[in-house]
Design an enzyme around this catalytic site. Sequence first.
Site, PDB file in Angstrom:
ATOM      1  N   LYS A  78     -62.592 -38.215 -31.925  1.00 29.71           N
ATOM      2  CA  LYS A  78     -61.197 -38.678 -31.866  1.00 29.71           C
ATOM      3  C   LYS A  78     -60.503 -38.179 -33.133  1.00 29.71           C
ATOM      4  O   LYS A  78     -61.111 -38.184 -34.230  1.00 29.71           O
ATOM      5  CB  LYS A  78     -61.187 -40.204 -31.813  1.00 29.71           C
ATOM      6  CG  LYS A  78     -59.798 -40.844 -31.717  1.00 29.71           C
ATOM      7  CD  LYS A  78     -59.941 -42.354 -31.524  1.00 29.71           C
ATOM      8  CE  LYS A  78     -58.560 -43.012 -31.390  1.00 29.71           C
ATOM      9  NZ  LYS A  78     -58.680 -44.473 -31.149  1.00 29.71           N
ATOM     10  N   SER A 153     -55.954 -46.714 -27.531  1.00 29.40           N
ATOM     11  CA  SER A 153     -55.482 -45.500 -28.146  1.00 29.40           C
ATOM     12  C   SER A 153     -56.436 -44.308 -27.974  1.00 29.40           C
ATOM     13  O   SER A 153     -56.045 -43.181 -28.260  1.00 29.40           O
ATOM     14  CB  SER A 153     -55.248 -45.710 -29.636  1.00 29.40           C
ATOM     15  OG  SER A 153     -56.448 -46.049 -30.280  1.00 29.40           O
ATOM     16  N   SER A 177     -59.112 -50.370 -27.895  1.00 28.54           N
ATOM     17  CA  SER A 177     -58.866 -48.938 -27.731  1.00 28.54           C
ATOM     18  C   SER A 177     -60.038 -48.074 -27.318  1.00 28.54           C
ATOM     19  O   SER A 177     -59.857 -46.877 -27.113  1.00 28.54           O
ATOM     20  CB  SER A 177     -58.279 -48.370 -29.035  1.00 28.54           C
ATOM     21  OG  SER A 177     -57.011 -48.937 -29.254  1.00 28.54           O
TER      22      SER A 177
END
Lengths: 486, 480, 95
Positions: A78, A153, A177
């Site tokens: 990420k 997210s 998330s």
Amino acid sequence: MSLSTQTLKSQLQALSSKRVSSVELVQEQITRAQAINADNNAFISFNADGALEQAKQADQARADGSTQPLLGAPIAHKDLFCTQGQVTTCGSKILQNFVAPYNATVVENLTQAGAISIGKTNMDEFAMGSSNENSAFGAVKNPWDLDRVPGGSSGGSAAAVAAGMVAAATATDTGGSIRQPAAFTGTSGIKPTYGRCSRYGMIAYASSLDQAGPIAQTAEDLAIMLGAMASHDPRDSTSATEGTEDFTRDLGRSVEGLRIGLPRQFFTEQLDDAVASTTHQALAELEKRGAVLVDIDLANIDLSLPAYYVIAPAEASANLSRFDGVRFGYRCENPKDLNDLYERSRSEGFGEEVKRRILVGTYALSASFFDAYYVKAQQIRRLIKNDFVAAFEQVDLIAGPTTPTPAFKLGEKTDDPSDMYLQDVYTISANLAGIPGLSIPAGQVAGMPVGLQLLGNYFDEARMLGVAHQFQQITDWHSRRPEVSL
Amino acid sequence: MMWETVIGLEIHTQLATESKIFSGSSTEFGQSPNTQANAVDLGLPGILPVPNQKAFEYAAMFGMAIGATVNQRSTFDRKNYFYPDLPKGYQTTQLFHPIVEHGQVEIRIDDTLRTIGVTRAHLEEDAGKSLHEDFDGMTGIDLNRAGTPLIEIVSEPDMRSAKEAVAYLKKIHAIVRYLGICDGNMAEGSFRCDANVSVRIKGTEAFGNRVEVKNINSFKFVEKAINHEVERQIERIEDGGTIVQETRLYDPDRDETRSMRSKEEANDYRYFPCPDLLPVELSDEFLAQVRERLPELPEAKAKRLIEQFGITDYDAAVVTSDRALAEYFERAAEHSGSGKLAANWVLGAVSQWLNDSDSNIEACPVSAERLGDLIQRISDDTLNSKGAKAVWEAMLTSDASVDELIESLGLKQVTDTGAIEAVVEQVMADNAGQVEAYRAAEPDKQGKMVGFFVGQVMKASGGKANPQAVNQILRSKLGG
Amino acid sequence: MTLSTDQVRHVARLARLAVDDTDVPNIAQKLNGVMELLDTMQALDTQGIEPLTNPLDRTQILRPDEVTEVDQRAHLMANAPAQKDGLFLVPKVID
């Protein structure tokens, strides 16, 4: 089925038995990912040259007898994790050119384990969002339906795994998330106990809530990834001394006699009927295998949402003050004085949701409101933790739906922030208390995946992954893949 | 109107640790910009703080030295504001649960002793430095200093004059140097002071609005800055104005304070517990070890030196004002066997040298042992005071032993009474007129007149005659 | 607690975020939507409950006082928007 869409476990077996070389596999993965990325925007950047170079080295290392657990396997990070020498954007314009000068500990750990990152995945800016629509680099599309959100997210990581762009990706979870995008994309994701993974090099959103974790296709893959990611890190004061473990040790454990608590607060009218029924069906499968379902009461859990939306923005408002155009990151053109430098760099560099949360956080911490908001929220947090501690005296795990609905359409909830915040209603409490939580695919509603959430006691990830694995032995939701055109 | 001044001091002391409070960067002073600022100090994305154990030891030592409560559990908080020398946009400090609370120090003003309360002392990180010159309308930021550990020491508003403030400041300065936790170098910025000054009509209970005065970097300026600010406030009130609570910068060149523009607007610091740091719990063991390692503090040392060496209160106070000086004195006193003479020499010649060279005792070319030797030669009458002074001067530039110098300079005191008698008789013969005048004078005038003869005898003996013997012999020969 | 437009401007100032005057009402409205959610906390009496700052409720491990860093100035300043002679540059600050 091509190796590039198989599980991490299968890929590792293929690599270690030398059926395929790391160079071949990494190349295959990169080619596939780059082709698909045009449709779903899961990746912000690729590191093709670097990855192939590492793949070469991995093949050599294997020839020399190395047995690193993830040797040569392609993964993705990420874009919230600092990766040395590579642009690390955190989904934000304010870091669009920021080349990280060091590696996050989680990145180091995975590299030490032999894993090879092919690129950085897309995300809601500074991890603030539940739909991956808040990225400065464009929204991510759900591979199951490109008109729908993948969740956030960590939408990029979830979409990447769901579309077979990588078998596993790192992600972070502050209020859901990891779990919510996993649920929306039919993948498996785990947020471990707070402190299990080091936060050093993980760009901070809310320090007391953030936790790193993997997203992959199966619970077994999660166990393999988590084993490599977790460590006690003296550079992170909040890092738990427990460090890492063999998270695969309970995979074969029977669920006979397992006590699963179902909080009534998770099964109210707010929950979509279809999702409710899918969840019950999933739980019934576990019951058939000997698990005992117990109704429990988490009395204060309804206040998780407001408590979270005070604490997270408050911590974020301070964590994001360093983005000021002085030492790194975006600086506005021709600042006329220091104040102009600050205000314009930040206002031009940050997106709307980030600015909104900074304002909320700043307000909640301001002198006149500190007690009413911040202190109050932390008191509620204590009560929620107490509720879980008490619950785990009665049950081994807690279960429920991961999200109130399946993935919604792009643009559907962007007008009303509070509406978006309701997405996190089942996931947020685990972050407040610091307990581990995971989501696994448990069914489908109108063709879209639905997730089952398991919450466990502190440091009980191995058992949770064992239960998830057992579920994945008796169901095949996790094997369903969306159709992806190349 | 009778005005009363109310002063509180906030002192920031840089701790003499090797590394910074939250990172392993060096704290060494004066290095090239940003060469001692790692990712943590620069506040880069993703970095995290880890507190330095020594900083807590030093803070605990300070607390014990001022009789304060050392809180076993203390926490860190974030103080939020924007300034380029503050890389994270917040300073990590201790507001809610500081490590030290409720101490006091005693200060002496002339003959009065006063107790000044210390409200709290807490740990925090220092900011970097801004350089305003030479950058074409830009300011340069150096973050070497960012993250250096500080203890902020906050006094009760107990001081009532600039003199008291200076005495308090000096006392704290001595204590931190005694403990070895801070080098106290005001010029280098390792010991900084802000004064909170207000005035009120004598006898009233309520405090007037206080003004914070910053940028005071010497003891001399403390007194001037405070006095100036008090005057300014009194004048303003007497002119019908009011005092606004604000921060003012002291300008030593103009000897005035002026309002700080950047601090004009009220800053809401939005303090909250730092979520990157856990509460620190100091164990009983830890504190016991710290207590054991506490060096003898000024008051206790003074008392002991008075008892052991029979020196005066005043001498003890001066000698113990600096730990290194006290140790020097003690070694000299022991070595020489005469505490009183050692005190005289330390307060006299040694202090003179310290002043002249603007240096510290560690740099003195005369070691305590050599001074002790010198004092012994005075005690045993080998040297008179003039001779001793000459040997001292020689010792400042020579490594030779006291005895070697006495020999080479030919300063051995003449005590042989026969020899002295001869000189006395010669002097009397050469100054017959004076002798007559002496014998004819009133007894109470004779004392002074002896001085002339002593001088002559000393001159004739090349300064080597033992003055007491000279005096004795003269008086008996002059008779009258 | 609803925010007035003045409060919005004040909070924006504290956070060094520029808000266009025309945007203030919209920002205020969205913020107030969030504040409505937050105000629901007041319904619960939490008198005497100790706030929880760190989920594991543990204490700090202290670090030994050792210099472990070397000069990495060039490397760490590589992302600086403006620098000269080893210093970060910002518009002149007037005290």
